[in-house]
Design a protein around this motif. Sequence first.
Motif, PDB file in Angstrom:
ATOM      1  N   ARG A   1     -18.737  -9.012  19.124  1.00 53.64           N
ATOM      2  CA  ARG A   1     -18.145  -9.550  17.895  1.00 53.64           C
ATOM      3  C   ARG A   1     -18.804 -10.835  17.421  1.00 53.64           C
ATOM      4  N   GLY A   2     -19.342 -11.611  18.346  1.00 52.12           N
ATOM      5  CA  GLY A   2     -19.936 -12.878  17.964  1.00 52.12           C
ATOM      6  C   GLY A   2     -18.932 -13.938  17.567  1.00 52.12           C
ATOM      7  N   ARG A   3     -17.679 -13.766  17.947  1.00 57.56           N
ATOM      8  CA  ARG A   3     -16.635 -14.734  17.587  1.00 57.56           C
ATOM      9  C   ARG A   3     -15.474 -14.587  18.546  1.00 57.56           C
ATOM     10  N   THR A   4     -14.579 -15.567  18.539  1.00 64.23           N
ATOM     11  CA  THR A   4     -13.393 -15.526  19.378  1.00 64.23           C
ATOM     12  C   THR A   4     -12.302 -16.371  18.750  1.00 64.23           C
ATOM     13  N   THR A   5     -11.055 -16.039  19.029  1.00 64.77           N
ATOM     14  CA  THR A   5      -9.932 -16.864  18.600  1.00 64.77           C
ATOM     15  C   THR A   5      -9.457 -17.780  19.721  1.00 64.77           C
ATOM     16  N   VAL A   6     -10.126 -17.730  20.862  1.00 68.14           N
ATOM     17  CA  VAL A   6      -9.828 -18.645  21.958  1.00 68.14           C
ATOM     18  C   VAL A   6     -10.383 -20.026  21.620  1.00 68.14           C
ATOM     19  N   GLY A   7      -9.624 -21.073  21.893  1.00 67.40           N
ATOM     20  CA  GLY A   7     -10.162 -22.409  21.658  1.00 67.40           C
ATOM     21  C   GLY A   7      -9.170 -23.449  21.179  1.00 67.40           C
ATOM     22  N   LEU A   8      -7.913 -23.073  20.955  1.00 66.78           N
ATOM     23  CA  LEU A   8      -6.938 -24.062  20.487  1.00 66.78           C
ATOM     24  C   LEU A   8      -6.801 -25.228  21.452  1.00 66.78           C
ATOM     25  N   SER A   9      -6.794 -24.932  22.732  1.00 64.42           N
ATOM     26  CA  SER A   9      -6.604 -25.981  23.732  1.00 64.42           C
ATOM     27  C   SER A   9      -7.861 -26.799  23.957  1.00 64.42           C
ATOM     28  N   ALA A  10      -9.014 -26.269  23.549  1.00 61.83           N
ATOM     29  CA  ALA A  10     -10.320 -26.899  23.797  1.00 61.83           C
ATOM     30  C   ALA A  10     -10.613 -27.040  25.277  1.00 61.83           C
ATOM     31  N   LEU A  11      -9.949 -26.228  26.104  1.00 63.12           N
ATOM     32  CA  LEU A  11     -10.186 -26.238  27.546  1.00 63.12           C
ATOM     33  C   LEU A  11     -11.005 -25.022  27.937  1.00 63.12           C
ATOM     34  N   PRO A  12     -11.911 -25.148  28.913  1.00 63.67           N
ATOM     35  CA  PRO A  12     -12.525 -23.944  29.482  1.00 63.67           C
ATOM     36  C   PRO A  12     -11.427 -23.020  29.995  1.00 63.67           C
ATOM     37  N   MET A  13     -11.659 -21.720  29.950  1.00 67.81           N
ATOM     38  CA  MET A  13     -10.578 -20.799  30.288  1.00 67.81           C
ATOM     39  C   MET A  13     -10.086 -20.989  31.719  1.00 67.81           C
ATOM     40  N   ALA A  14     -10.958 -21.327  32.646  1.00 72.54           N
ATOM     41  CA  ALA A  14     -10.502 -21.564  34.012  1.00 72.54           C
ATOM     42  C   ALA A  14      -9.542 -22.756  34.063  1.00 72.54           C
ATOM     43  N   ASP A  15      -9.866 -23.832  33.322  1.00 69.10           N
ATOM     44  CA  ASP A  15      -8.977 -24.994  33.269  1.00 69.10           C
ATOM     45  C   ASP A  15      -7.682 -24.660  32.548  1.00 69.10           C
ATOM     46  N   CYS A  16      -7.790 -23.839  31.528  1.00 67.84           N
ATOM     47  CA  CYS A  16      -6.599 -23.399  30.796  1.00 67.84           C
ATOM     48  C   CYS A  16      -5.660 -22.647  31.737  1.00 67.84           C
ATOM     49  N   GLY A  17      -6.238 -21.757  32.549  1.00 64.00           N
ATOM     50  CA  GLY A  17      -5.440 -21.015  33.506  1.00 64.00           C
ATOM     51  C   GLY A  17      -4.791 -21.913  34.536  1.00 64.00           C
ATOM     52  N   ARG A  18      -5.539 -22.916  35.028  1.00 60.14           N
ATOM     53  CA  ARG A  18      -4.955 -23.846  36.002  1.00 60.14           C
ATOM     54  C   ARG A  18      -3.823 -24.652  35.390  1.00 60.14           C
ATOM     55  N   TYR A  19      -4.005 -25.075  34.152  1.00 53.73           N
ATOM     56  CA  TYR A  19      -2.955 -25.849  33.481  1.00 53.73           C
ATOM     57  C   TYR A  19      -1.691 -25.014  33.322  1.00 53.73           C
ATOM     58  N   LEU A  20      -1.876 -23.780  32.895  1.00 53.79           N
ATOM     59  CA  LEU A  20      -0.721 -22.899  32.730  1.00 53.79           C
ATOM     60  C   LEU A  20      -0.080 -22.594  34.086  1.00 53.79           C
ATOM     61  N   ALA A  21      -0.907 -22.385  35.115  1.00 58.69           N
ATOM     62  CA  ALA A  21      -0.375 -22.097  36.448  1.00 58.69           C
ATOM     63  C   ALA A  21       0.449 -23.261  36.980  1.00 58.69           C
ATOM     64  N   ASP A  22       0.024 -24.493  36.707  1.00 58.03           N
ATOM     65  CA  ASP A  22       0.809 -25.643  37.149  1.00 58.03           C
ATOM     66  C   ASP A  22       2.174 -25.668  36.478  1.00 58.03           C
ATOM     67  N   TRP A  23       2.227 -25.312  35.212  1.00 53.88           N
ATOM     68  CA  TRP A  23       3.521 -25.223  34.534  1.00 53.88           C
ATOM     69  C   TRP A  23       4.392 -24.146  35.167  1.00 53.88           C
ATOM     70  N   VAL A  24       3.792 -23.001  35.492  1.00 50.09           N
ATOM     71  CA  VAL A  24       4.560 -21.919  36.123  1.00 50.09           C
ATOM     72  C   VAL A  24       5.114 -22.386  37.473  1.00 50.09           C
ATOM     73  N   ARG A  25       4.345 -23.206  38.180  1.00 44.61           N
ATOM     74  CA  ARG A  25       4.800 -23.728  39.476  1.00 44.61           C
ATOM     75  C   ARG A  25       5.882 -24.789  39.322  1.00 44.61           C
ATOM     76  N   GLY A  26       6.163 -25.194  38.082  1.00 47.31           N
ATOM     77  CA  GLY A  26       7.203 -26.187  37.853  1.00 47.31           C
ATOM     78  C   GLY A  26       6.744 -27.615  37.952  1.00 47.31           C
ATOM     79  N   LYS A  27       5.427 -27.859  37.880  1.00 47.65           N
ATOM     80  CA  LYS A  27       4.904 -29.213  38.048  1.00 47.65           C
ATOM     81  C   LYS A  27       4.963 -30.044  36.770  1.00 47.65           C
ATOM     82  N   ALA A  28       5.067 -29.412  35.607  1.00 48.92           N
ATOM     83  CA  ALA A  28       5.056 -30.127  34.325  1.00 48.92           C
ATOM     84  C   ALA A  28       3.901 -31.120  34.276  1.00 48.92           C
ATOM     85  N   PRO A  29       2.659 -30.644  34.315  1.00 50.93           N
ATOM     86  CA  PRO A  29       1.501 -31.544  34.373  1.00 50.93           C
ATOM     87  C   PRO A  29       1.329 -32.343  33.090  1.00 50.93           C
TER      88      PRO A  29
END
Length: 244
Positions: A129-157
């Motif tokens: 496609r040459g495009r993506t709608t990913v990018g609102l957070s401006a985080l690399p996807m691995a960091d995005c996943g870690r941030y979300l995972a911390d919220w799931v763990r209840g850490k409220a980072p």
Amino acid sequence: MSALGHYLEEEGIPTVAISLVRPQTENTKPPRALWVPFELGRPFGPPNDPTFQKRVILTALRLLERDSGPVIIEDFPDDDPRAQPDPAWHPPHVPAAAAADGSVEALSAQLQAEIRQLRGAHERWLAQRGRTTVGLSALPMADCGRYLADWVRGKAPPSPRDGFSAPLMLRFAVDDVKAYYLEAAAAGAGKPSSRQLGDWLWNETAAGAAIHALREACLATQDERLKLIAGNFMVPAARVRGTG
């Protein structure tokens, strides 16, 4: 938009609107509107189908040639050609989703593992496609996943970006994860319907389970910002457990 249409018409500028909710259009009475039987967010029909989308646009513009009125509401005659499931489509394999033991720790780990597993599929999407709608957070996807995972763990980072609150960054991270998964799932030769994609994301992945769990946790907090984001932006209404 209907009121704006009348204002522009009073200034001599003809207008036409695309309507996704016919009863609302009937109540607001724009000067001209084409109602389309497509899902919300797709006023011109399925993505990546320029021929069909052009038909919708031309049908709407032809209403400008009509001299009846003052209100014209026309129905587009065809359904979304991608509304039906594609039997040739197969979702990406995400074995980690099947290994959940019910704990938030396991779910968080599975979410991060899935993101890694889908990297190749998402790279194929980008190549196609040459495009993506990913990018609102401006985080690399691995960091995005870690941030979300911390919220799931209840850490409220804390927020990883200056100038953005933690609840807002949570919303952006959730949006990026959803976009990443849906784009990865749509890579390849198949043309899945939005229902197929949604069924896979919300019913078969750790990401879907994690976002559901996060929504419930945020709604149970005393933070009104988190409640607002969880109640309105995390999970589509049709996918909230117990309603779809």
